[in-house]
Structure formats: structure tokens, C-alpha cells
Design an enzyme around this catalytic site. Sequence first.
Site, PDB file in Angstrom:
ATOM      1  N   CYS B  37     -12.933  50.494  75.310  1.00 22.63           N
ATOM      2  CA  CYS B  37     -13.983  49.516  75.575  1.00 22.63           C
ATOM      3  C   CYS B  37     -13.487  48.090  75.368  1.00 22.63           C
ATOM      4  O   CYS B  37     -14.242  47.144  75.554  1.00 22.63           O
ATOM      5  CB  CYS B  37     -15.242  49.795  74.750  1.00 22.63           C
ATOM      6  SG  CYS B  37     -15.042  50.753  73.277  1.00 22.63           S
ATOM      7  N   CYS B 106     -18.180  53.269  67.390  1.00 28.18           N
ATOM      8  CA  CYS B 106     -18.201  51.942  66.752  1.00 28.18           C
ATOM      9  C   CYS B 106     -18.153  52.078  65.230  1.00 28.18           C
ATOM     10  O   CYS B 106     -17.503  51.287  64.542  1.00 28.18           O
ATOM     11  CB  CYS B 106     -19.458  51.173  67.135  1.00 28.18           C
ATOM     12  SG  CYS B 106     -19.607  50.858  68.893  1.00 28.18           S
TER      13      CYS B 106
END
Lengths: 166, 137
Positions: B37, B106
Amino acid sequence: MIHVPAPDPFAVFGLQRSIDLDERTLEQRYLKLSRECHPDLHRQKETGDCIAVLQRAAEINDAWKILRDPWQRARALLELLSPGALERNKKLDPMFLADALELAEEVAFASVENVPQLRTRLSGAVASDMQTLRAQLARGDVDAAARTLHASHYHRKALQDLDAKS
Amino acid sequence: MAYSDKVLDHYQNPRNVGSLDKNDPNVGTGVVGAPECGDVMKLQIKVDDDGRILDAKFKTYGCGSAIASSSLATEWLKGASVEAAAQIKNTQIVEELSLPPVKIHCSVLAEDAIKAAIDDWRQKRAARQQVGEGAKS
């Protein structure tokens, strides 16, 4: 319609697996393949055949999206040459990441007059990444190629962010 | 995708954003990334002689969940012992922030950043002790 993307876009286009594809040849091949499975040409066929034609058209479109973009092409090629190479090379050098973070900050806080200079620098980094990637793929160093592909994502993202600013 | 209130709170008012001097012998720095990402997270801790974390700072370039995960991590790190900090698990962050499955990576990044910062601090300390012993003999 749900369809599973074709695993090998090169095979769909009947091309040798390579990072270096001639863009003109690629486009001509795309147009030729698309014409071949145009629905108007297949009106008289049975329903089963129609579905097969549609399936083929979807495959061609998916492959085209991948092959026309050098970064996606490189990614697909790498996954074919060495499945899992991208996954196992996800850990990048902390020094590189620290630089990537600084770059992202520079982009975020760049003043209008600094944008062109920063864009030149980032474009240069992206071009250099692609050159490195081509060389690594050419000599079959898939792990190094995977790391370059990952690293280049940061440069490309920074460039995108910069473009979104102006 | 809807972010939870806690994620939004950390995203809009991130705690402890900034940097500590990475050359300070008492500062441990961890920089980790999620190349898929394009996220990158820097987390730093300043530790006293008793192994207590006096200060923690972070800088994250990424999505709201990545920012919230690292912001929350610095809150938990401040005042904790290094030993306790090393025990922080990404699942605790997931729970606290109500992260959806697609954002679990995350929280993993935040856990990796904590571990990398602790490792860096431990390496610095070990190097210092070696120098110290070398000076004595």
C-alpha cells in the site's frame, strides 16, 4: 458477470513472457483479438458459445490492462517467474523507508514553486527504478526485482500525491 | 468503508507526532513499511536507565488506520517499561480501534514498528556496554 482474471496475460496475448514489449505490437494485437471476439460477429451462435466469447473478451481486457502498464506487466511477470517473490521480499531496508518517509513529507509540504523541481526528481527516481527493474528481470534476479518493484511503489505514490496537489 | 470513532479521533488529532534524535544513545528508532500500500511508519522511543519509556513519537505516511494504530501505540508506550512494550500485540490495537479485517495489516505494522524501535534501542545499549567493558579492561 463474475470472472476470474486470467493467470497469464502474456499467454492470452500469445506473447513471450518479457518485460520488454513493443507498445505498437501490443496495441495491434489487442485490437485484433478484440475484433475476433466482438459480439456482433457471434450473433448466430448458441448461448454456450456466446458465454465463451464473452469470457474470452473479458480475459483479453484484463490482460490488456496489465500488459499496457510496464509496472503491472513487471508485477505479473515476476509472479509468473517466481510465485511468492513479492510476498517474501516485503521487508525493505529501514534506511530506504526513512528516505521514503522524508520524501512523502517533502511532497506534503512542498510550496508551489518547489513542485516542478520535485516532480523532475521523482520522475527521475521512477525512471531509474524501471531501468533497474528491467536489468534485474533480464538477469533473472527475481528477489532483487521484487524489492525494486516494492521500493518503486513509494516513488510512484509520491509522484501521484504531488500531481494531486497541483 | 466507515472508520470507527476512535480511528477518526486519532486520525484528526494524532498524538505524539514528531521525531526524537535518532543519534541519541537512549533513543530507539523503528522504521517499517507495507510496500503493497506504500505505507511507511517511523516510531521512536526514549528510554531511561531503568528501562522505562519516557517519550514516544511517530510519523506515519499512510491511511487513517495506519496513522491511528501508530498514534495509539505511542500513547501506550509512554510510561511503560520496555519489557511491557515488547508484549504489545497487534490484536490489542485491532480491538481498541475496532479495525475491520482489511485494516488488520495496519496494526501489524504498528507492532513491527514497536519491536524494531525496541531492537534498535537494545542494540545501542549492548554496544555501549561492550565499549564500557572494553574501557575497564
